[in-house]
Enzyme design. Structure first.
Site, PDB file in Angstrom:
ATOM      1  N   ARG A   1       0.851  -1.185   0.000  1.00  0.00           N
ATOM      2  CA  ARG A   1       0.000   0.000   0.000  1.00  0.00           C
ATOM      3  C   ARG A   1       0.880   1.225   0.000  1.00  0.00           C
ATOM      4  O   ARG A   1       1.681   1.414   0.890  1.00  0.00           O
ATOM      5  CB  ARG A   1      -0.853   0.048   1.269  1.00  0.00           C
ATOM      6  CG  ARG A   1      -2.033  -0.818   1.233  1.00  0.00           C
ATOM      7  CD  ARG A   1      -3.085  -0.422   2.242  1.00  0.00           C
ATOM      8  NE  ARG A   1      -2.606   0.002   3.548  1.00  0.00           N
ATOM      9  CZ  ARG A   1      -3.417   0.297   4.546  1.00  0.00           C
ATOM     10  NH1 ARG A   1      -4.711   0.224   4.382  1.00  0.00           N
ATOM     11  NH2 ARG A   1      -2.943   0.668   5.706  1.00  0.00           N
TER      12      ARG A   1
ATOM     13  N   THR B   1      -1.001   7.476  -1.049  1.00  0.00           N
ATOM     14  CA  THR B   1      -2.302   7.324  -1.731  1.00  0.00           C
ATOM     15  C   THR B   1      -3.142   6.209  -1.110  1.00  0.00           C
ATOM     16  O   THR B   1      -4.343   6.144  -1.343  1.00  0.00           O
ATOM     17  CB  THR B   1      -2.085   6.967  -3.213  1.00  0.00           C
ATOM     18  OG1 THR B   1      -1.439   5.668  -3.258  1.00  0.00           O
ATOM     19  CG2 THR B   1      -1.198   7.971  -3.924  1.00  0.00           C
TER      20      THR B   1
ATOM     21  N   ASP C   1       0.122  -3.599  12.227  1.00  0.00           N
ATOM     22  CA  ASP C   1       0.627  -3.916  10.892  1.00  0.00           C
ATOM     23  C   ASP C   1       1.011  -5.404  10.856  1.00  0.00           C
ATOM     24  O   ASP C   1       1.980  -5.833  11.495  1.00  0.00           O
ATOM     25  CB  ASP C   1       1.842  -3.048  10.562  1.00  0.00           C
ATOM     26  CG  ASP C   1       2.265  -3.194   9.113  1.00  0.00           C
ATOM     27  OD1 ASP C   1       2.264  -2.186   8.394  1.00  0.00           O
ATOM     28  OD2 ASP C   1       2.573  -4.330   8.692  1.00  0.00           O
TER      29      ASP C   1
ATOM     30  N   ASP D   1       4.630  -6.275   9.642  1.00  0.00           N
ATOM     31  CA  ASP D   1       5.661  -5.934  10.629  1.00  0.00           C
ATOM     32  C   ASP D   1       5.619  -6.892  11.818  1.00  0.00           C
ATOM     33  O   ASP D   1       6.660  -7.295  12.338  1.00  0.00           O
ATOM     34  CB  ASP D   1       5.472  -4.498  11.117  1.00  0.00           C
ATOM     35  CG  ASP D   1       5.938  -3.481  10.092  1.00  0.00           C
ATOM     36  OD1 ASP D   1       6.759  -3.852   9.229  1.00  0.00           O
ATOM     37  OD2 ASP D   1       5.488  -2.330  10.144  1.00  0.00           O
TER      38      ASP D   1
HETATM   39  C1  PRP Z   1      -1.215  -4.916   4.334  1.00  0.00           C
HETATM   40  C2  PRP Z   1      -1.998  -6.207   4.348  1.00  0.00           C
HETATM   41  C3  PRP Z   1      -2.775  -6.125   3.087  1.00  0.00           C
HETATM   42  C4  PRP Z   1      -3.054  -4.656   2.970  1.00  0.00           C
HETATM   43  C5  PRP Z   1      -4.472  -4.417   3.375  1.00  0.00           C
HETATM   44  O1  PRP Z   1      -0.118  -5.016   3.505  1.00  0.00           O
HETATM   45  O2  PRP Z   1      -1.205  -7.347   4.455  1.00  0.00           O
HETATM   46  O3  PRP Z   1      -2.088  -6.607   1.951  1.00  0.00           O
HETATM   47  O4  PRP Z   1      -2.171  -3.984   3.869  1.00  0.00           O
HETATM   48  O5  PRP Z   1      -4.814  -3.101   3.186  1.00  0.00           O
HETATM   49  P1  PRP Z   1      -5.887  -2.646   2.112  1.00  0.00           P
HETATM   50  O6  PRP Z   1      -7.072  -3.537   2.303  1.00  0.00           O
HETATM   51  O7  PRP Z   1      -6.156  -1.219   2.501  1.00  0.00           O
HETATM   52  O8  PRP Z   1      -5.278  -2.766   0.754  1.00  0.00           O
HETATM   53  P2  PRP Z   1       0.980  -3.869   3.419  1.00  0.00           P
HETATM   54  O9  PRP Z   1       0.658  -2.926   2.326  1.00  0.00           O
HETATM   55  O10 PRP Z   1       1.176  -3.274   4.784  1.00  0.00           O
HETATM   56  O11 PRP Z   1       2.260  -4.655   2.934  1.00  0.00           O
HETATM   57  P3  PRP Z   1       3.095  -5.807   3.669  1.00  0.00           P
HETATM   58  O12 PRP Z   1       2.247  -7.054   3.669  1.00  0.00           O
HETATM   59  O13 PRP Z   1       4.293  -5.933   2.789  1.00  0.00           O
HETATM   60  O14 PRP Z   1       3.428  -5.355   5.058  1.00  0.00           O
HETATM   61  N1  URA Z   2      -2.602  -3.534   6.893  1.00  0.00           N
HETATM   62  C1  URA Z   2      -2.244  -4.016   8.099  1.00  0.00           C
HETATM   63  O1  URA Z   2      -1.250  -4.739   8.217  1.00  0.00           O
HETATM   64  N2  URA Z   2      -2.999  -3.688   9.158  1.00  0.00           N
HETATM   65  C2  URA Z   2      -4.088  -2.911   9.069  1.00  0.00           C
HETATM   66  O2  URA Z   2      -4.742  -2.644  10.096  1.00  0.00           O
HETATM   67  C3  URA Z   2      -4.436  -2.415   7.810  1.00  0.00           C
HETATM   68  C4  URA Z   2      -3.682  -2.753   6.731  1.00  0.00           C
END
Ligand code: PRP
Ligand code: URA
Length: 211
Positions: free
Chosen positions: A106, A110, A202, A205
């Site tokens: 994400r 944006t 997160d 993380d």
């Molecule tokens: C997180 C999660 C989803 C996304 C959800 O990933 O694992 O993929 O956010 O958010 P959304 O429904 O608003 O799209 P992130 O972008 O944090 O990446 P990561 O898995 O690499 O930490």
């Molecule tokens: N992605 C995450 O990992 N946690 C949230 O709460 C939303 C998006």
């Protein structure tokens, strides 16, 4: 099912483990184990309607007419990176499933998903695909992953997450109403940074110890 092809698993073991995952004191090691365990328990529910076919098996005593899985094969598609945490739990019940990967993050400004990697099984369009991602927040990542699969001619898609926000469910229902959503908990809302409230923070993380 609550409605519109949305399934929330209220099994006590799943609820208990989700509560432990939410706790900010839970360590990375424990968090990773819990994600895997909940994914395995959810696999049991997600596969409840897989078709069966009758076969004959010679037991040491007699011939038995009995049932084995029939029909299309499965493929798991974790959304990188947090979806990776759900793969082992699923594979422990579905060891024959193929695993593809789609990389989306994400954009922090944006909040829109950006694709950076994709590798699908060769015969993906002949398989039932289960997309794995612990969090369904705005729904942007899930919608983008599903649109990508559909652009490749893939039609049999299910989405499995641990925690969903109402906003994400609504967006997914609007854009891809044909895709069933399986989740362990439906939370209250998103905060102004699009994190799920109360959520678990997160997921990436917490799984990989990066913050
Ligand atoms: C997180 C999660 C989803 C996304 C959800 O990933 O694992 O993929 O956010 O958010 P959304 O429904 O608003 O799209 P992130 O972008 O944090 O990446 P990561 O898995 O690499 O930490
Ligand atoms: N992605 C995450 O990992 N946690 C949230 O709460 C939303 C998006």
């Amino acid at each position: 099912m609550i409605k519109d092809n949305v399934f929330i698993f209220d099994h006590p073991l799943i609820q208990h483990k989700i509560s432990l995952m939410r706790d900010k004191r839970t360590t990375t090691k424990e968090f990773r184990e819990l994600v895997s365990e909940v994914s395995m328990l959810m696999a049991y529910e997600v596969t409840r309607n897989l078709p069966l076919k009758e076969i004959e098996v010679e037991t040491p005593i007699a011939t038995a007419k009995t049932w084995v899985l029939a029909g299309k094969k499965l493929a798991l598609l974790p959304i990188l990176r947090a979806g990776l945490g759900m793969v082992d739990g699923m594979l422990s019940l579905l060891p024959m499933a193929k695993v593809g990967h789609i990389g989306l993050y994400r954009d922090p400004q944006t909040l829109e998903p950006v694709e950076y990697y994709c590798k699908l099984p060769e015969d993906a369009e002949e398989r039932d695909i289960v997309i794995l991602d612990p969090m369904l927040a705005t729904g942007g990542s899930a919608v983008a992953a599903i649109a990508f699969l559909k652009s490749k001619g893939i039609r049999n898609i299910q989405f499995m997450c641990l925690i969903a926000a109402p906003e994400g469910i609504e967006r997914l229902r609007r854009d891809h109403s044909d895709v069933p959503i399986f989740c362990a908990a439906l939370d209250q809302c998103l905060n102004d940074q699009a994190y799920i409230v109360p959520g678990l923070g997160d997921a990436g993380d917490r799984l990989f110890g990066t913050k």
